[in-house]
Design a protein around this motif. Structure first.
Motif, mmCIF file in Angstrom:
data_model
loop_
_atom_site.group_PDB
_atom_site.id
_atom_site.type_symbol
_atom_site.label_atom_id
_atom_site.label_comp_id
_atom_site.label_asym_id
_atom_site.label_seq_id
_atom_site.Cartn_x
_atom_site.Cartn_y
_atom_site.Cartn_z
ATOM 1 N N THR A 1 0.819 -1.207 0.000
ATOM 2 C CA THR A 1 0.000 0.000 0.000
ATOM 3 C C THR A 1 0.854 1.260 0.000
ATOM 4 O OG1 THR A 1 -1.760 -1.152 1.204
ATOM 5 C CG2 THR A 1 -1.823 1.251 1.223
ATOM 6 N N ILE A 2 1.887 1.300 0.825
ATOM 7 C CA ILE A 2 2.770 2.464 0.874
ATOM 8 C C ILE A 2 3.778 2.416 -0.263
ATOM 9 C CG2 ILE A 2 4.503 3.684 2.246
ATOM 10 C CD1 ILE A 2 3.043 2.773 4.749
ATOM 11 N N ARG B 1 2.593 3.764 -3.612
ATOM 12 C CA ARG B 1 2.531 5.237 -3.683
ATOM 13 C C ARG B 1 3.923 5.841 -3.801
ATOM 14 N NH1 ARG B 1 -2.091 2.365 -2.370
ATOM 15 N NH2 ARG B 1 -3.924 3.716 -2.655
ATOM 16 N N THR C 1 -2.540 7.027 12.105
ATOM 17 C CA THR C 1 -3.357 6.467 11.029
ATOM 18 C C THR C 1 -2.778 6.871 9.688
ATOM 19 O OG1 THR C 1 -5.375 6.567 12.378
ATOM 20 C CG2 THR C 1 -5.651 6.383 9.993
ATOM 21 N N ILE C 2 -2.544 5.896 8.822
ATOM 22 C CA ILE C 2 -2.124 6.147 7.448
ATOM 23 C C ILE C 2 -2.942 5.238 6.547
ATOM 24 C CG2 ILE C 2 -0.165 4.577 7.761
ATOM 25 C CD1 ILE C 2 1.288 6.200 5.568
ATOM 26 N N GLU C 3 -3.591 5.821 5.555
ATOM 27 C CA GLU C 3 -4.444 5.054 4.663
ATOM 28 C C GLU C 3 -4.565 5.776 3.327
ATOM 29 O OE1 GLU C 3 -8.033 4.775 6.865
ATOM 30 O OE2 GLU C 3 -8.470 6.918 6.779
ATOM 31 N N PRO C 4 -4.919 5.045 2.268
ATOM 32 C CA PRO C 4 -5.047 5.682 0.955
ATOM 33 C C PRO C 4 -6.034 6.838 0.987
ATOM 34 C CG PRO C 4 -5.063 3.295 0.741
ATOM 35 C CD PRO C 4 -5.144 3.588 2.212
ATOM 36 N N GLY C 5 -5.709 7.875 0.222
ATOM 37 C CA GLY C 5 -6.569 9.055 0.193
ATOM 38 C C GLY C 5 -6.112 10.039 -0.855
ATOM 39 N N HIS D 1 -2.975 11.662 11.567
ATOM 40 C CA HIS D 1 -3.241 10.905 10.346
ATOM 41 C C HIS D 1 -2.532 11.532 9.150
ATOM 42 C CE1 HIS D 1 -6.449 13.735 8.652
ATOM 43 N NE2 HIS D 1 -6.116 14.267 9.809
ATOM 44 N N SER E 1 -2.538 10.649 4.502
ATOM 45 C CA SER E 1 -2.805 9.721 3.408
ATOM 46 C C SER E 1 -1.499 9.063 2.979
ATOM 47 C CB SER E 1 -3.440 10.449 2.214
ATOM 48 O OG SER E 1 -2.498 11.323 1.595
ATOM 49 N N THR E 2 -1.595 7.867 2.426
ATOM 50 C CA THR E 2 -0.387 7.224 1.911
ATOM 51 C C THR E 2 0.228 8.064 0.794
ATOM 52 O OG1 THR E 2 -1.847 5.861 0.527
ATOM 53 C CG2 THR E 2 -0.964 4.852 2.524
ATOM 54 N N TYR F 1 2.201 10.797 2.492
ATOM 55 C CA TYR F 1 3.377 10.176 3.103
ATOM 56 C C TYR F 1 4.458 9.990 2.043
ATOM 57 C CZ TYR F 1 6.375 6.760 5.424
ATOM 58 O OH TYR F 1 7.458 6.107 5.959
#
Length: 216
Positions: free
Chosen positions: A12-13, A16, A162-166, A188, A190-191, A194
């Motif tokens: 996921t990371i 990106r 928190t890190i998540e796709p966005g 938080h 987004s990936t 990041y």
């Protein structure tokens, strides 16, 4: 432009990071287990097979690179314990074979060892599930190892809680060992952002030999 090898390029990371690097015109080597299953293509992208847990493989991949990024994960808690510190050991051992000027190693870290406003560390909070604690401590063990290394340039980049796709906004803040929390009490990022922060660090190194963290 830099030559950047990315271990964990399918995660996921890692996905990106590869995208952000290519969009900036860097030459990227995606290191994967099975190149035949990697579908992304770009004129600046090379796909190779590699094993982050094998120092010889790391050394082979790192040859001719300016930067090696570790975005590897381990799935669940036991998986992280079996992967994160051993991969850090292997990466350092492999890069030591690169001679007097090894590539910069930038590793995706964890948030557990960051300091909260109370002075406690994130992983000291009550009620955290054991699986999550294992993930946090796996990254903590790797960070402890990196902090003993003086002959290979390294940087560890911890995400917020928190890190998540966005969305990619290009905006973020940095700190060293303190958890970044916004005005609403959220920690938080987004990936995508990041990855922006990590590529900014590659292009303009500010934290070689230390951990830093990012967040909104």
């Amino acid at each position: 432009m830099s030559k950047i090898a990315v271990f964990g390029a399918t995660g996921t990371i890692g996905t990106r990071i590869v995208d952000e690097a290519l969009n900036r015109g860097h030459h990227v080597t995606a290191v994967v287990r099975d190149p035949s299953k990697y579908t992304k293509s770009d004129s600046y992208l090379t796909v190779v097979s590699g094993d982050v847990l094998d120092p010889a493989s790391v050394a082979s991949v790192a040859h001719g690179q300016d930067v090696v990024v570790s975005a590897v994960g381990g799935g669940d808690g036991p998986g992280h314990l079996a992967t994160i510190k051993p991969s850090a050991q292997s990466l350092i051992a492999g890069l030591r074979r690169a001679g007097d000027n090894p590539p910069l190693l930038i590793a995706v870290g964890g948030a557990g060892s960051l300091r909260t406003p109370t002075g406690d560390l994130v992983w000291d909070a009550d009620g955290l599930p054991e699986d999550l604690l294992q993930v946090m401590h796996a990254h903590g063990y790797a960070l402890d190892l990196y902090r003993t290394v003086t002959d290979v340039p390294w940087t560890n980049c911890s995400p917020p809680a928190t890190i998540e796709p966005g969305e990619r906004t290009g905006a973020y803040r940095t700190d060293l060992d303190d958890l970044i929390i916004d005005d609403h009490g959220n920690s938080h990022i987004s990936t995508e952002d990041y990855a922006v922060a990590l590529l900014d660090e590659i292009e303009n190194p500010q934290h070689t030999g230390e951990r830093f963290t990012v967040g909104y």
